[in-house]
Design a protein around this motif. Structure first.
Motif, PDB file in Angstrom:
ATOM      1  N   MET A   1       0.818  -1.205   0.000  1.00  0.00           N
ATOM      2  CA  MET A   1       0.000   0.000   0.000  1.00  0.00           C
ATOM      3  C   MET A   1       0.857   1.263   0.000  1.00  0.00           C
ATOM      4  O   MET A   1       0.769   2.074   0.923  1.00  0.00           O
ATOM      5  CB  MET A   1      -0.916  -0.003   1.237  1.00  0.00           C
ATOM      6  CG  MET A   1      -1.865  -1.184   1.305  1.00  0.00           C
ATOM      7  SD  MET A   1      -3.343  -0.958   0.278  1.00  0.00           S
ATOM      8  CE  MET A   1      -4.204   0.289   1.247  1.00  0.00           C
TER       9      MET A   1
ATOM     10  N   SER B   1       2.108   5.030  -0.778  1.00  0.00           N
ATOM     11  CA  SER B   1       1.380   6.275  -1.052  1.00  0.00           C
ATOM     12  C   SER B   1       1.704   6.727  -2.466  1.00  0.00           C
ATOM     13  O   SER B   1       2.866   6.802  -2.863  1.00  0.00           O
ATOM     14  CB  SER B   1       1.809   7.360  -0.049  1.00  0.00           C
ATOM     15  OG  SER B   1       1.223   7.084   1.194  1.00  0.00           O
TER      16      SER B   1
ATOM     17  N   ASN C   1       0.721   9.674  -5.359  1.00  0.00           N
ATOM     18  CA  ASN C   1       0.073  10.948  -5.660  1.00  0.00           C
ATOM     19  C   ASN C   1       0.283  11.259  -7.136  1.00  0.00           C
ATOM     20  O   ASN C   1       1.380  11.642  -7.537  1.00  0.00           O
ATOM     21  CB  ASN C   1       0.665  12.071  -4.792  1.00  0.00           C
ATOM     22  CG  ASN C   1       0.138  12.005  -3.379  1.00  0.00           C
ATOM     23  OD1 ASN C   1      -1.001  12.362  -3.117  1.00  0.00           O
ATOM     24  ND2 ASN C   1       0.962  11.509  -2.462  1.00  0.00           N
TER      25      ASN C   1
ATOM     26  N   GLU D   1      -9.175   6.379  -4.001  1.00  0.00           N
ATOM     27  CA  GLU D   1      -8.853   6.969  -2.703  1.00  0.00           C
ATOM     28  C   GLU D   1      -9.640   6.267  -1.589  1.00  0.00           C
ATOM     29  O   GLU D   1      -9.090   5.931  -0.542  1.00  0.00           O
ATOM     30  CB  GLU D   1      -9.165   8.470  -2.731  1.00  0.00           C
ATOM     31  CG  GLU D   1      -8.724   9.174  -1.463  1.00  0.00           C
ATOM     32  CD  GLU D   1      -8.670  10.696  -1.615  1.00  0.00           C
ATOM     33  OE1 GLU D   1      -8.687  11.196  -2.759  1.00  0.00           O
ATOM     34  OE2 GLU D   1      -8.625  11.368  -0.578  1.00  0.00           O
TER      35      GLU D   1
ATOM     36  N   THR E   1      -8.349   2.667  -0.848  1.00  0.00           N
ATOM     37  CA  THR E   1      -7.012   2.559  -0.250  1.00  0.00           C
ATOM     38  C   THR E   1      -6.877   3.445   0.985  1.00  0.00           C
ATOM     39  O   THR E   1      -5.766   3.720   1.427  1.00  0.00           O
ATOM     40  CB  THR E   1      -5.924   2.967  -1.264  1.00  0.00           C
ATOM     41  OG1 THR E   1      -6.141   4.343  -1.652  1.00  0.00           O
ATOM     42  CG2 THR E   1      -5.951   2.082  -2.499  1.00  0.00           C
ATOM     43  N   ASP E   2      -7.983   3.904   1.505  1.00  0.00           N
ATOM     44  CA  ASP E   2      -7.940   4.790   2.677  1.00  0.00           C
ATOM     45  C   ASP E   2      -7.034   6.002   2.449  1.00  0.00           C
ATOM     46  O   ASP E   2      -6.274   6.395   3.329  1.00  0.00           O
ATOM     47  CB  ASP E   2      -7.441   4.004   3.896  1.00  0.00           C
ATOM     48  CG  ASP E   2      -8.570   3.762   4.888  1.00  0.00           C
ATOM     49  OD1 ASP E   2      -9.495   4.593   4.950  1.00  0.00           O
ATOM     50  OD2 ASP E   2      -8.521   2.738   5.575  1.00  0.00           O
TER      51      ASP E   2
ATOM     52  N   LYS F   1      -4.510   6.338   0.356  1.00  0.00           N
ATOM     53  CA  LYS F   1      -3.094   6.130  -0.020  1.00  0.00           C
ATOM     54  C   LYS F   1      -2.851   6.314  -1.519  1.00  0.00           C
ATOM     55  O   LYS F   1      -1.759   6.689  -1.924  1.00  0.00           O
ATOM     56  CB  LYS F   1      -2.639   4.743   0.415  1.00  0.00           C
ATOM     57  CG  LYS F   1      -2.604   4.616   1.933  1.00  0.00           C
ATOM     58  CD  LYS F   1      -1.746   3.470   2.381  1.00  0.00           C
ATOM     59  CE  LYS F   1      -1.674   3.456   3.901  1.00  0.00           C
ATOM     60  NZ  LYS F   1      -3.025   3.336   4.529  1.00  0.00           N
TER      61      LYS F   1
ATOM     62  N   TYR G   1      -2.457  -2.596  -6.758  1.00  0.00           N
ATOM     63  CA  TYR G   1      -2.949  -1.324  -7.278  1.00  0.00           C
ATOM     64  C   TYR G   1      -3.338  -1.440  -8.755  1.00  0.00           C
ATOM     65  O   TYR G   1      -4.308  -0.823  -9.188  1.00  0.00           O
ATOM     66  CB  TYR G   1      -1.874  -0.234  -7.105  1.00  0.00           C
ATOM     67  CG  TYR G   1      -1.829   0.396  -5.729  1.00  0.00           C
ATOM     68  CD1 TYR G   1      -2.509  -0.148  -4.647  1.00  0.00           C
ATOM     69  CD2 TYR G   1      -1.103   1.568  -5.511  1.00  0.00           C
ATOM     70  CE1 TYR G   1      -2.448   0.431  -3.388  1.00  0.00           C
ATOM     71  CE2 TYR G   1      -1.038   2.163  -4.249  1.00  0.00           C
ATOM     72  CZ  TYR G   1      -1.713   1.591  -3.193  1.00  0.00           C
ATOM     73  OH  TYR G   1      -1.664   2.178  -1.956  1.00  0.00           O
TER      74      TYR G   1
ATOM     75  N   GLU H   1      -7.810  -0.701   8.640  1.00  0.00           N
ATOM     76  CA  GLU H   1      -7.887  -0.454   7.207  1.00  0.00           C
ATOM     77  C   GLU H   1      -7.953  -1.727   6.387  1.00  0.00           C
ATOM     78  O   GLU H   1      -8.640  -1.796   5.388  1.00  0.00           O
ATOM     79  CB  GLU H   1      -6.669   0.363   6.757  1.00  0.00           C
ATOM     80  CG  GLU H   1      -6.725   1.796   7.233  1.00  0.00           C
ATOM     81  CD  GLU H   1      -5.371   2.470   7.134  1.00  0.00           C
ATOM     82  OE1 GLU H   1      -4.419   1.843   6.621  1.00  0.00           O
ATOM     83  OE2 GLU H   1      -5.276   3.619   7.564  1.00  0.00           O
TER      84      GLU H   1
END
Lengths: 352, 352
Positions: A14, A16, A18, A44, A47-48, A50, A246, B13
């Motif tokens: 997981m 992060s 952006n 979003e 993945t809470d 992330k 992902y 999560e």
């Protein structure tokens, strides 16, 4: 080998992310533009927070028509666009979006996901460092707005119409003179008579621009867009760095967004069409003469492009057998059911 | 309050979930059954194996027709089924699946996601401790296999047909005698003449059973299933315990699966139909006399059910305006585009 530890599992699973997405659409086209923020929201949430994608409307980072190129060159990690916007760079880009007289939105989804369409498109896109997944559909678009009735091929001679790309090349064979005009300038051009006609999208999007007041003849179908696929394009190098979870998540969320955009349009267009007619739009079907000539013109364009461009030829030819089989099959249950229901609609039997 | 710590973020999560899903379908119906394993695969991949659903085919844990009830009573956490299988328990279950003469698959998606259909269905399901999301569609089904031609209403009198539920109630008003026969016994019943006709699904699924050899007249459309929604049902208490990210993920993956099943059927049915005709199936459209009488019979059934069952009435009436608007709108671009393409198909202009 054998003595190194894998990276900690959590970090791998997981990370992060952006990313920035360049949309080809203005926010005013809320349904088609909305596919970008919808994908971002799904990712979003799942993945809470992330995996984040910030979406920029057309012109905010790059011009709308440059969104795909900005993804190729790494200015952004991804784009939400329609492949045919890049048709001037390479006509084969249009094959993953829509070609005149190919598929309805329903048939297009079958072709994309299970008829080999998406795989072939992604093979072509590799040379542009891209990978794409369907991310929306408008359904069969309308054939646009005309200041005068268009009944015969003679009525198309010299007609100045705002219509772009491959569709413009097809109708230019029928005598139409394609014009490039930005969305915000179309109304004034029609009002002044600088142009005689314009195409846009469908009832819901068209209704915001008021074309019925200056070019009231509203023709159908938009034969150049039977079921245009809107796509998410990802820079291939960025995509390849995503962990597998992902990648799978993006594919699922993109496909959900793909269906959802068509469902949104289908829920909004009916009421919008009624409002347009109530405010002066005059609905007209294109004549068989015009449709048949346009179909033949499209086939000429396909022969020309196939002779010049192997990637176009490969993708176009893959559509043909699928298209023939679909339109044979669809004549049975789907078409007969729909036809019966439309007869009941005309007879006033469907509403309370 | 104020002095307790929230649980560690990681644990909240991405908890490990191991659920069981009862499918209403046998593995032999690979496309409709496949929606269950497909959802499970999407969830497992996106969570790196943390959210697992084990899918059991019809009969493995509970009989296929009990899958929804097994979810209500907590025997399993979820089911993949069609709401109308529970119509005998409460007719309103059918509203989230399909009612005769309502929607095509395309219109159904618009109604489910953006016409209020899904919300209304979930309001109804609360009393059964359930929440559901669409998880597939077959498209308009075929009207079944008949040993003799069915041209008029007279031909339906006393016809023994394997057809269940609400559809059976509708056609019984036309003189058909509905029969309940397990899938594996249909062929022998048709061969012996114990029954005169059967409905099943569409060309791809039907082709596995060989009905064309014993009941060659293959009618369309299956007016009782214009666009049946296959659904995922979750036990509400179990669902409520999922963290928000998992809830969002399930919704995205379910919607992707929803579109994907229809795309799979649409890619498989055309070739299957050609093979069925090549091996003896005789395609026949239902006559207008039969379709019109069946439509009127359906409306009678809806009036009866609405008088008895408020949940049925609420959901059914919500469909009416949406249906009328859709079938008005669809007459423009969608229908005209499809019709033109079908004419080209008949003229041999679509294939290479």
């Amino acid at each position: 080998a054998g003595t190194t530890l894998a990276a900690p599992a959590i970090a791998q699973e997981m990370p992060s992310i952006n990313w920035r997405m360049a949309s080809s659409f203005p926010t005013s086209l809320d349904t088609i533009y909305g596919g970008g923020p919808e994908l971002a929201k799904r990712l979003e949430e799942a993945t809470d927070g992330k995996f984040k994608i910030q979406v920029f409307a057309a012109g905010e980072l790059v011009p709308g028509l440059d969104a795909i190129n900005a993804t190729t060159d790494g200015t952004v990690e991804c784009a939400h666009s329609v492949g045919y916007y890049n048709w001037g760079k390479d006509p084969a880009f249009a094959c993953g979006a829509d070609l005149p007289f190919t598929f309805s939105g329903r048939a297009k989804a079958a072709y994309n996901y299970h008829g080999g369409g998406l795989e072939k498109y992604n093979q072509f896109l590799e040379q542009y460092d891209l990978i794409s997944f369907p991310g929306g559909n408008t359904g069969t678009q309308m054939g646009g707005w005309y200041r005068k009735e268009i009944n015969t091929l003679a009525d198309l001679q010299g007609l100045k119409m705002r219509i772009a790309g491959l569709a413009g090349r097809v109708v230019s064979k029928l005598g139409v003179v394609p014009q490039q005009i930005a969305g915000g300038d179309i109304y004034a051009s029609l009002e002044k008579g600088t142009i005689d006609a314009t195409e846009w999208v469908g009832p819901y999007d068209d209704s915001k621009l008021g074309f019925q007041k200056v070019a009231p003849y509203y023709y159908y179908p938009g034969f150049w867009e039977g079921g245009p696929t809107v796509s998410f394009f990802f820079n291939k190098a960025q995509w390849d760095q995503l962990p597998d979870n992902y990648k799978s998540l993006v594919r699922s969320c993109a496909q959900a967004t793909d269906q959802n955009m068509l469902a949104k349009y289908d829920s909004k267009n009916p009421a919008a069409l009624k409002e347009l007619v109530a405010s002066g739009a005059k609905l007209r079907p294109f004549s068989e003469e015009i449709l048949t000539a346009a179909f033949e013109a499209a086939n000429e364009v396909y022969a020309e492009l196939s002779a010049e461009n192997e990637w176009f030829k490969t993708q176009y030819e893959a559509m043909l057998q699928f298209r023939d089989d679909w339109y044979l099959y669809a004549q049975t249950s789907e078409y007969t059911f729909d036809t019966f229901m439309m007869i009941q609609q005309r007879n006033g039997k469907l509403a309370p």
